[in-house]
Structures are given as structure tokens and as C-alpha cells.
Design a protein around this motif. Structure first.
Motif, PDB file in Angstrom:
ATOM      1  N   ASP A 135      42.453  38.248  47.550  1.00  0.00           N
ATOM      2  CA  ASP A 135      41.200  37.960  46.867  1.00  0.00           C
ATOM      3  C   ASP A 135      41.479  37.063  45.666  1.00  0.00           C
ATOM      4  O   ASP A 135      42.324  37.378  44.821  1.00  0.00           O
ATOM      5  CB  ASP A 135      40.566  39.283  46.413  1.00  0.00           C
ATOM      6  N   GLU A 136      40.777  35.932  45.559  1.00  0.00           N
ATOM      7  CA  GLU A 136      41.068  34.965  44.512  1.00  0.00           C
ATOM      8  C   GLU A 136      40.759  35.498  43.119  1.00  0.00           C
ATOM      9  O   GLU A 136      41.450  35.179  42.148  1.00  0.00           O
ATOM     10  CB  GLU A 136      40.282  33.673  44.756  1.00  0.00           C
ATOM     11  N   LEU A 137      39.733  36.304  42.973  1.00  0.00           N
ATOM     12  CA  LEU A 137      39.331  36.774  41.646  1.00  0.00           C
ATOM     13  C   LEU A 137      40.314  37.814  41.100  1.00  0.00           C
ATOM     14  O   LEU A 137      40.818  37.676  39.979  1.00  0.00           O
ATOM     15  CB  LEU A 137      37.927  37.384  41.700  1.00  0.00           C
ATOM     16  N   THR A 138      40.613  38.850  41.872  1.00  0.00           N
ATOM     17  CA  THR A 138      41.425  39.967  41.370  1.00  0.00           C
ATOM     18  C   THR A 138      42.905  39.843  41.707  1.00  0.00           C
ATOM     19  O   THR A 138      43.729  40.526  41.102  1.00  0.00           O
ATOM     20  CB  THR A 138      40.915  41.289  41.948  1.00  0.00           C
ATOM     21  N   GLY A 139      43.244  38.993  42.670  1.00  0.00           N
ATOM     22  CA  GLY A 139      44.628  38.896  43.110  1.00  0.00           C
ATOM     23  C   GLY A 139      45.052  40.005  44.054  1.00  0.00           C
ATOM     24  O   GLY A 139      46.197  40.032  44.520  1.00  0.00           O
TER      25      GLY A 139
END
Length: 452
Positions: free
Chosen positions: A297-301
Motif C-alpha cells: 500500500d503506497e500510503l502506509t507502506g
């Protein structure tokens, strides 16, 4: 070569080709330029050696972890009821790639051995009559900790480590010594999986620390000259003691070429080498970016739904093959309460910060072996492998809730209170699919949300 994976072979071929091309180009550069390129190559090798160190530690600790079920069985059976010993030992050996033989020695006399075939002569052995073996057992009992001895040469060929785990019936006081659990770990498969053999194709590698004595111990892999010429060293840490690893450059072939051959194409060689390295770096970075986007996930990693479902299905299928396993797994469905209201009141930037904070808090509340993923919006899923008691899952659920709500999320001048609903489901033999488990966890999460 048949034991290597395709990925290992591909990586070895690529790295070997790059190394050969690099050396060929370096031959046409002056001494300062050659030193610069050699340093870059050695920097990469340092990273590889660090990875080998981590792989060795992880593999040995993983084997010790699966052995813990046997030592727990003994410590919880004060009347020496070990009727299930053979089944437990069989599962341990099946789950471990490196453990070859397991033994139990109450009062330091071998009474149980698995597999029995080929090891019949060991039964009844009193370790106190064998000074070399007794030294490591006595050491483990003295330090009240796991002790790794060896390597030792096996009768059937190859080398192995001997793991000694002292067993006490009154942990953590450890006043009543029961005996010792011993396990033979194959050095061949251990070094193969950790990448030692692949690394040795390109560099000299040596390891010292017989009987976990670290830098002060004897060399058991490679030779002393590697330590004298080392450009990189690492320490492999055990529960007690360590190994010391060194890597050095193989014979320098740069000075074997006539000087006029190097000078004639110096500039051309430099340009070709730079082009190759830049192209390789660009391809490597593109691969890293594509891989990260596909599975994270790009936002949370955090891992995304695709990553999580692959891990869940693998564990589900493995559990289905072993319905009588002593350890199970569970799924947590975690949903942020009133997340839409947070977005509406403070804006989407605040909502993103809340999601990132919650991701970090959930991960911090879980065990190192657990997996947490963001599967979309304000919903997270966690996979909890290897637990024996239902209460363990309930305790983790409480920790997750408390971690999320313990402190507000700071956004600009605002303090945003955050709470979460958690539904969980434990694996049962009657589940037909992972979707059935996920559906039940989802229902329980919404049931909890409705009660608030």
C-alpha cells in the motif's frame, strides 16, 4: 546445482556476468579509477555478506523456535508422560529444513531419539561419559540458555551443528533441571539456504567460532588469509555466543594484463562500464518500484490485499494438510470507527495521517511473526500464525484496540481521538475456504461496531 532455486541461479548468473564485465572494463582504467570501481563492487559485497549473516541467524533461530514445542511438552509433563513425543518430533523435523535428528536426555541419558533408524546406538548414552559432548551440555545447563556447539563431522558425511537446550521443570526459576534436548542441524543445507555457497563463487569467505566462540574461536570454513585480507566482516549472533565471518577479494586479475593493452582502450572501457552500470541500476530501480507497488500500500507502506491473500491462502492450505497441528492461525479484521467523520471534519490529509498512525500502532501491537495489511479505505487485516491457546488471540485483540486508542493523532492544532473495532476468527477444520474465514471475521467486527 539441482538444489538451487531458479531465482538463485538467475541472480548468480547476472551478478557473475556483471562482475566479469566490470573487471574487464576496469582493466582499461588507471589505478585511481580501478580503486573507485573496486570499492563500489566491495560495497555491494558488504551488503551481500550482511544478508548472509541475517539469513544464518534467521534459519538457526527458526529451527530453535520449532523445537520450543518439544521443550514445552517436557516442562509441562512433570510425571514424564511423553507418550506424544514421537508425533511432536516428527512434526518438528517436517517443519524444519535443517534439523536432521532430535533427542531427549532426562538426567543427561538419551532415552528418546528421532528418527530411530540409524541412531539406535545412541539410546542409553550417558553424556557424562563422553567429554566432548558433556562439555556443551554442562555449559547449556550452567548458562540456563540454548548453546550451539560444533561444527562436528558426521559419520554419514558432511558437517552439523549440535543445539543443546537445557530443560527445567520450574521456569523461570530454573532450579529443577530435568535434562537436555539436542538437535542436529545440517551445515550443508544451512549454508546453501543462507547463500554462503553462492557468495563463495565470487569472493573468498571464511567463518570462525567453533562452539559459538566468535572472533576468538577456531576457523571452520575458509582460511586465515581471508581474515587477514578482509574488506568486510560480520558477526552471527546466537542466543548465547556467535560466529565471525569475513570476506576478501579473490585474486586480483587487473595487473595480469600488459599496461599498453589497458591504456589503449581506457576511455572506451570507462564509458562502456558506466553505461552498463547505469542501465543495470535503472532496471533494478524500476523492478523495485514495480514490485513495491504491486504488493504494498503506497500510503502506509503495509502489504496490500494481494500480498495478504497470497500469504493467507498458503497458510490455510498448509493447515488443511495438517489438521492435527499443535499450532493454529487466526485472522483479525480491524476497522477504524467513524473514519468518514474524521475525513469530513478535518479533511483527507488528516484522514491519511490517521491511517498511517493506525498502521504503525497495529504493527507495533502485533508479534514479529504476524502480518498486517491495509486492504482498502480504513480496513486492515492481520494474520496471526502459530498460536496454541485461544486466549493469545483475544489478548492480541485487546492490545490492538488499546494501541490505536491510547493517544490521539496530532494533526496541525487538532487532537484526533481514534478508536477501532476488531473482529477475529480462529482456524477450524470445518472451514472450506479463506473467504469463509474472512466473512466470519468481518461479521464479528461489525457486531462489535454496532455495540458501541
Amino acid at each position: 546445482m539441482g538444489r538451487y532455486t531458479r531465482r538463485q541461479i538467475a541472480v548468480a548468473i547476472i551478478l557473475t556476468i556483471i562482475t566479469i564485465i566490470s573487471i574487464g572494463m576496469i582493466e582499461h582504467l588507471n589505478s585511481n579509477q580501478r580503486a573507485f570501481i573496486r570499492d563500489r563492487i566491495q560495497d555491494e559485497a558488504r551488503g551481500d555478506l550482511s544478508h548472509i549473516r541475517a539469513q544464518l541467524e534467521a534459519a538457526i533461530l527458526s529451527d530453535i523456535y520449532v523445537l520450543s514445542s518439544l521443550t514445552t511438552l517436557v516442562s509441562l509433563s512433570p510425571n514424564n508422560d511423553l507418550s506424544s513425543w514421537k508425533e511432536v518430533a516428527r512434526r518438528i523435523k517436517r517443519k524444519s529444513r535443517h534439523i536432521k535428528v532430535i533427542g531427549l536426555a532426562p538426567d543427561d541419558v538419551v532415552r528418546f531419539i528421532y528418527p530411530l533408524q540409524g541412531n539406535e546406538k545412541v539410546l542409553g548414552l550417558d553424556y557424562r561419559t563422553v567429554p566432548k559432548q558433556w562439555a556443551s551440555i554442562d555449559r547449556a545447563r550452567e548458562i540456563e540458555n540454548i548453546f550451539i556447539s560444533g561444527p562436528v563431522s558426521l559419520v554419514q558425511g558432511g558437517q552439523a551443528l549440535i543445539v543443546r537446550i537445557p530443560i527445567f521443570t520450574d521456569p523461570p526459576n530454573n532450579k529443577h533441571y530435568w535434562g537436555v534436548c539436542s538437535a542436529v542441524i545440517s551445515m550443508d543445507t544451512l549454508f546453501l539456504d543462507a547463500g554462503v555457497e553462492l557468495f563463495s563463487f565470487r569472493y573468498n569467505i571464511a567463518i570462525k567460532g567453533v562452539d559459538s566462540t566468535g572472533n576468538y574461536g577456531e576457523i571452520f570454513y575458509g582460511d586465515e588469509q581471508t581474515f587477514n585480507d578482509a574488506f568486510a566482516t560480520e558477526t552471527v549472533h546466537f542466543p548465547y555466543g556467535s560466529w565471525y565471518i569475513a570476506a576478501s577479494q579473490k585474486q586480483d586479475v587487473l595487473n595480469q594484463m600488459p599496461w599498453n593493452h589497458r591504456d589503449l582502450v581506457r576511455i572506451m572501457g570507462y564509458l562502456v562500464l558506466a553505461t552498463i552500470l547505469l542501465a543495470f541500476y535503472a532496471v533494478y530501480r524500476l523492478y523495485q518500484m514495480a514490485d513495491a507497488r504491486a504488493l504494498h500500500d503506497e500510503l502506509t507502506g503495509l502489504p496490500n490485499r494481494r500480498y495478504f491473500m497470497f500469504s493467507l491462502e498458503s497458510l490455510f492450505n498448509e493447515q488443511a494438510k495438517e489438521p492435527d497441528s499443535i499450532s493454529l492461525f487466526a485472522i483479525l479484521n480491524i476497522d477504524i470507527d467513524k473514519f468518514k467523520a474524521i475525513n469530513d471534519r478535518y479533511g483527507h490529509a488528516a484522514g491519511d495521517k490517521v491511517l498511517v498512525a493506525c498502521a504503525q500502532r497495529i504493527k507495533g501491537a502485533l508479534r514479529s511473526s504476524d502480518l498486517v495489511a491495509r486492504i482498502g479505505g480504513d480496513e486492515f487485516l492481520a494474520l496471526l500464525p502459530r498460536f496454541n491457546q485461544s486466549e493469545e488471540v483475544e489478548t492480541i485483540c485487546v492490545k490492538v484496540r488499546e494501541a490505536i486508542s491510547q493517544t490521539p493523532v496530532v494533526y496541525k492544532q487538532h487532537l484526533i481521538e481514534v478508536k477501532a473495532s476488531v473482529g477475529f476468527v480462529r482456524y477450524r477444520d470445518d472451514f472450506q475456504s479463506v473467504e469463509e474465514m474472512l466473512h466470519l471475521a468481518d461479521q464479528r467486527m461489525y457486531a462489535e461496531k454496532r455495540e458501541k
